[in-house]
Design an enzyme around this catalytic site. Structure first.
Site, PDB file in Angstrom:
ATOM      1  N   GLY B  13       0.815  -1.214   0.000  1.00 59.41           N
ATOM      2  CA  GLY B  13       0.000   0.000   0.000  1.00 59.41           C
ATOM      3  C   GLY B  13       0.848   1.262   0.000  1.00 59.41           C
ATOM      4  O   GLY B  13       0.574   2.214  -0.745  1.00 59.41           O
ATOM      5  N   HIS B 240       4.928 -22.092   7.266  1.00 60.88           N
ATOM      6  CA  HIS B 240       6.363 -21.834   7.424  1.00 60.88           C
ATOM      7  C   HIS B 240       6.928 -22.933   8.307  1.00 60.88           C
ATOM      8  O   HIS B 240       6.372 -23.224   9.368  1.00 60.88           O
ATOM      9  CB  HIS B 240       6.616 -20.461   8.051  1.00 60.88           C
ATOM     10  CG  HIS B 240       8.034 -20.003   7.919  1.00 60.88           C
ATOM     11  ND1 HIS B 240       9.049 -20.574   8.652  1.00 60.88           N
ATOM     12  CD2 HIS B 240       8.618 -19.077   7.133  1.00 60.88           C
ATOM     13  CE1 HIS B 240      10.198 -19.987   8.319  1.00 60.88           C
ATOM     14  NE2 HIS B 240       9.957 -19.087   7.389  1.00 60.88           N
ATOM     15  N   ARG B 289       9.671 -24.230   1.232  1.00 59.75           N
ATOM     16  CA  ARG B 289       8.959 -24.343   2.501  1.00 59.75           C
ATOM     17  C   ARG B 289       7.920 -25.468   2.535  1.00 59.75           C
ATOM     18  O   ARG B 289       7.706 -26.083   3.574  1.00 59.75           O
ATOM     19  CB  ARG B 289       8.271 -23.009   2.808  1.00 59.75           C
ATOM     20  CG  ARG B 289       9.277 -21.944   3.142  1.00 59.75           C
ATOM     21  CD  ARG B 289       8.644 -20.590   3.292  1.00 59.75           C
ATOM     22  NE  ARG B 289       9.672 -19.603   3.596  1.00 59.75           N
ATOM     23  CZ  ARG B 289       9.455 -18.299   3.673  1.00 59.75           C
ATOM     24  NH1 ARG B 289       8.250 -17.822   3.459  1.00 59.75           N
ATOM     25  NH2 ARG B 289      10.438 -17.475   3.943  1.00 59.75           N
ATOM     26  N   HIS B 346       1.533 -19.277   7.461  1.00 58.89           N
ATOM     27  CA  HIS B 346       2.427 -18.131   7.317  1.00 58.89           C
ATOM     28  C   HIS B 346       2.061 -17.200   6.163  1.00 58.89           C
ATOM     29  O   HIS B 346       2.191 -15.995   6.261  1.00 58.89           O
ATOM     30  CB  HIS B 346       3.850 -18.649   7.120  1.00 58.89           C
ATOM     31  CG  HIS B 346       4.879 -17.580   6.896  1.00 58.89           C
ATOM     32  ND1 HIS B 346       5.141 -16.613   7.830  1.00 58.89           N
ATOM     33  CD2 HIS B 346       5.703 -17.325   5.843  1.00 58.89           C
ATOM     34  CE1 HIS B 346       6.092 -15.803   7.376  1.00 58.89           C
ATOM     35  NE2 HIS B 346       6.433 -16.197   6.173  1.00 58.89           N
ATOM     36  N   GLU B 370      -0.160  -9.165  -0.504  1.00 65.75           N
ATOM     37  CA  GLU B 370      -0.593 -10.538  -0.212  1.00 65.75           C
ATOM     38  C   GLU B 370      -2.075 -10.774  -0.478  1.00 65.75           C
ATOM     39  O   GLU B 370      -2.487 -11.908  -0.696  1.00 65.75           O
ATOM     40  CB  GLU B 370      -0.254 -10.889   1.253  1.00 65.75           C
ATOM     41  CG  GLU B 370      -0.396 -12.380   1.548  1.00 65.75           C
ATOM     42  CD  GLU B 370       0.047 -12.767   2.955  1.00 65.75           C
ATOM     43  OE1 GLU B 370       0.698 -11.941   3.619  1.00 65.75           O
ATOM     44  OE2 GLU B 370      -0.273 -13.882   3.384  1.00 65.75           O
ATOM     45  N   ARG B 380       5.218 -20.174  -2.192  1.00 65.59           N
ATOM     46  CA  ARG B 380       6.073 -18.989  -2.361  1.00 65.59           C
ATOM     47  C   ARG B 380       7.469 -19.242  -1.824  1.00 65.59           C
ATOM     48  O   ARG B 380       7.637 -19.870  -0.787  1.00 65.59           O
ATOM     49  CB  ARG B 380       5.448 -17.803  -1.622  1.00 65.59           C
ATOM     50  CG  ARG B 380       6.321 -16.568  -1.642  1.00 65.59           C
ATOM     51  CD  ARG B 380       5.664 -15.406  -0.964  1.00 65.59           C
ATOM     52  NE  ARG B 380       5.522 -15.554   0.469  1.00 65.59           N
ATOM     53  CZ  ARG B 380       6.516 -15.443   1.346  1.00 65.59           C
ATOM     54  NH1 ARG B 380       7.760 -15.210   0.933  1.00 65.59           N
ATOM     55  NH2 ARG B 380       6.291 -15.571   2.640  1.00 65.59           N
ATOM     56  N   LEU B 386       8.215  -9.836  -0.137  1.00 68.50           N
ATOM     57  CA  LEU B 386       8.539  -8.405  -0.091  1.00 68.50           C
ATOM     58  C   LEU B 386       8.717  -7.880  -1.509  1.00 68.50           C
ATOM     59  O   LEU B 386       8.296  -6.777  -1.844  1.00 68.50           O
ATOM     60  CB  LEU B 386       9.809  -8.159   0.732  1.00 68.50           C
ATOM     61  CG  LEU B 386       9.664  -8.311   2.252  1.00 68.50           C
ATOM     62  CD1 LEU B 386      10.996  -8.072   2.951  1.00 68.50           C
ATOM     63  CD2 LEU B 386       8.613  -7.364   2.804  1.00 68.50           C
TER      64      LEU B 386
END
Lengths: 170, 553
Positions: B13, B240, B289, B346, B370, B380, B386
């Site tokens: 945002g 995670h 993961r 996660h 997200e 992911r 990020l």
């Protein structure tokens, strides 16, 4: 850790999520029940129960124009300090413990010193406008009890920020 | 001047706000809390870009391949390519804004190893990359906030705090703004805008405790789903592998710990079994993961992560926050003892369906970060969220700067209707406390949609979620929850049903979707799942593009 749950626990300001009942309870089995007192931060208007409105912190940063007009090449010697100052949660604990701070006054408190440090250091240290704001809203009022540094859950070295801002840099 | 309403002030945002203000828009940045409370600050690891500062043979092509393969080959290649090709530019932009990235001996941004990546590619800032990025973006946004206070001119940001998204103002397939619940006035209000950008994060709260923020509850996506917005890939929910669990929280032990050499093991009769290394060799601890989480889930006893052998100096310098976290919450010294870890929810690869400009199927409505489903496929990679947050915020801002403004119809009747509903003056009270329904919902989602899934568990979950919705839909909820939670709950339950339905429909194992009853990966299902709500019924379909609503990539 996000800083939302800052409150006063048994008369000590802290983040509720990292204060444990076991540390507040008596050490011996026979000590009996322990009374735990929770209070909202006293320096901000209460919204409800333990929730307070810390909007003044944002407001003061905008009022002082705490932004960068230019960004200099990064300086390696400031990295560690900038990293630590950048961890600020805006939780307000530094204002709660400060003997000089009152909400709505001219003195903006420790987080403001760190925020002006971040702006000035990323501008290379010679931002005279922001240094003036620092003097006006911080240096002129701080009595250096340094309780802000002790209470900070992120261990931000506010004293170092003050030193940087007080030095005559160009 | 174009008005852009951005809902959510985390990294996606904020990026969209700064980029839009840069191009001369008036931005309204709406969120209940300041950016420092956004989930973005919890992102520990870093941001991926093939900068070649450490591994000189890295390349964008390898970043693309790792991302696509790590995502179990589900994500359309053109999406992955757009993300990875723009990654170096995104990192340079952040650097130019003064983000304090950790540096290597040459003074360049350092890069560390992360899960599922063939090269050292993750640019980091200690173990607080998210917080450092937020800090720099907040400072930059403040420039435009100050400009707004001075009376504006080209490019400004106005922050609205303590307001909660209620619903979008949509008429004839076009979005004109949103309704919010204002905590201060305890009333609903409308904000109209030429463009609306959702940046509301993942769906943590429907699972109860996760590594993320409880403020990210998925309500944005849930409500829009009820208003005709198409969702995508809802079944792909990332666990995670390494989190610590306390009575109050689940907290992340960043993949950086394993990137820097940390080893996973369990004890078998007092002997350490380094199961990931036994299964996958030297780089076993750094598998993607989905794989590590499943392996931990299958272990016969408690799994530990050992970083003590890295030494105090390295841990303090490179993994500062991990040491602090374990000390504060577990009373454990990671320089001497291993950390007990377990997988926790996660990240949500699924969310609002968008095209490459981050447009939804509703005109002038965008989704970034997200809450949008893009780039990550079925799983992911660490360091890509990020990146996706910054890139998607930029991509939406670029698209917005070029699109036309629309005239706004009158929404006063919509507001009046929403007010009447919220006041709860009319209608039957719900027989069960709302807080109990919330608990039931999170219980169902955890037990019926865990790391492994079966048809029976999913069908049972759908049935039980419907029962919950039956209890509260159209009823007046009690005051055991906040006014926001009262109006959010029925929509969240609809979202839960859509997630369970998507997981039920995908009869294969792929990435984070592990079906015990369908253990094979089916090549013909290497396509996204879409979900839409039509006349109260949830439809899901697996297809190349969500063509029936004319989203074009």
């Amino acid at each position: 850790m996000c800083g939302a749950c800052a409150m006063v626990i048994n008369r000590r300001p802290g983040l509720a999520c990292s204060v444990f009942v076991r540390d507040l309870a008596g050490k011996n089995p026979g000590d009996g029940p322990v009374q735990i007192t929770l209070e909202p931060l006293s320096k901000f208007p209460v919204i409800e129960d333990l929730a307070v409105d810390r909007g003044i912190m944002q407001e003061d940063l905008i009022r002082a124009g705490d932004y960068r007009e230019r960004i200099a090449e990064p300086s390696a010697r400031e990295f560690d300090h900038q990293y630590l100052a950048g961890r600020c949660l805006k939780c307000g604990l530094c204002l709660e413990v400060c003997p000089n701070y009152r909400s709505g006054g001219d003195f903006y408190g420790a987080y403001f010193a760190n925020e002006t440090y971040l702006v000035n250091s990323s501008a290379g240290g010679g931002d005279t406008r922001i240094r003036k704001e620092f003097r006006r809203h911080f240096a002129a009022h701080c009595s250096k009890s340094l309780s802000c540094q002790e209470v900070c859950p992120m261990n931000i070295p506010t004293l170092s920020s003050m030193l940087y801002m007080n030095k005559n840099r160009h | 001047m174009k008005t852009v309403l951005i809902i959510g002030s985390g990294i996606a945002g904020l990026t969209c706000a700064i980029r839009s203000a840069e191009s001369g828009s008036r931005v309204i940045l709406a969120a209940p809390y300041i950016s420092e409370r956004a989930q973005s600050v919890m992102a520990a690891g870093g941001i991926n870009a093939a900068l070649k500062h450490v591994d000189k043979d890295d390349s964008t092509a390898l970043h693309i391949e790792d991302t696509w393969r790590g995502g179990a080959e589900l994500e359309p290649m053109e999406n992955v390519r757009a993300l990875c090709e723009n990654a170096p530019q995104m990192v340079h932009w952040l650097e130019s804004l003064g983000v304090v990235f950790s540096r290597n001996s040459e003074g360049k941004i350092d890069q560390r190893a992360f899960g599922g990546q063939s090269r050292k590619r993750t640019c980091y800032a200690g173990t607080a990359a998210g917080r450092q990025i937020v800090s720099a973006l907040v400072m930059e946004a403040r420039k435009y906030e100050c400009s707004a206070r001075k009376g504006g001119g080209a490019g400004m940001i106005e922050r609205r705090l303590r307001i909660w998204f209620h619903s979008a103002l949509i008429r004839g397939g076009v979005c004109h703004g949103a309704i919010f619940y204002n905590e201060e006035t305890q009333d609903l209000e409308t904000i109209t805008a030429d463009e609306v950008v959702m940046a509301t994060g993942g769906q943590n709260a429907v699972f109860g405790k996760t590594t993320g923020s409880q403020l990210c509850d998925g309500y944005g996506a849930a409500k829009l789903f009820q208003q005709g917005v198409i969702l995508r890939n809802l079944e792909f929910i990332q666990y995670h592998p390494t989190t610590i669990v306390t009575a109050q929280k689940k907290m992340l032990i960043s993949e950086a710990a394993r990137g820097d050499g940390g080893r996973l093991f369990y004890l078998d009769g007092g002997c350490r079994v380094y199961f990931m290394e036994e299964l996958y060799g030297e780089r076993g601890n750094l598998m993607p993961r989905d794989i590590v989480s499943k392996c931990i889930y299958d272990c016969p006893s408690q799994v530990y992560l050992d970083i003590s052998f890295l030494g105090e100096e390295t841990i303090d310098r490179r993994l500062t926050e991990i040491r602090e976290l374990c000390q504060d919450y577990l009373g454990l010294d990671v320089t001497r003892e291993p950390i007990p870890v377990e997988p926790s929810v996660h990240f949500f690869m699924g969310g609002i369906a968008v095209d490459m400009k981050h447009r939804t199927n509703i005109e002038h409505l965008y989704a970034v970060g997200e809450c949008a489903s893009m780039y990550h496929g079925a799983n992911r990679l660490g360091g890509n969220s990020l990146l996706a947050a910054v890139y998607s915020g930029s991509a939406a801002a670029r698209a917005i700067s070029g699109s036309e403004s629309a005239a706004h119809p009158d929404f006063s009747a919509d507001l009046a209707e929403a007010r009447a509903e919220l006041s709860g003056r009319e209608g039957t009270p719900c027989p069960v406390p709302a807080v109990q329904i919330y608990e039931e919902m999170t219980g169902i989602m955890n037990s019926n949609l865990g790391i492994t899934r079966t048809e029976n568990k999913l069908k049972d979950g759908i049935e039980r979620i419907r029962e919950c919705r039956g209890l509260c839909s159209g009823r007046v909820l009690d005051e055991s929850v906040t006014p926001y939670q009262r109006y959010a709950l029925p929509s969240l339950l609809t979202l839960c049903e859509a997630v369970l339905t998507a997981a039920l429909q995908r009869r294969e194992t792929r990435g984070a979707q592990i079906r015990e009853d369908y253990p094979e990966t089916k090549p013909e299902l290497a396509l996204p799942t879409y979900a839409a709500l039509e006349q109260g019924t949830i439809h899901t379909w697996i297809t190349e593009k969500e063509s029936k609503n004319e989203i074009t990539c």
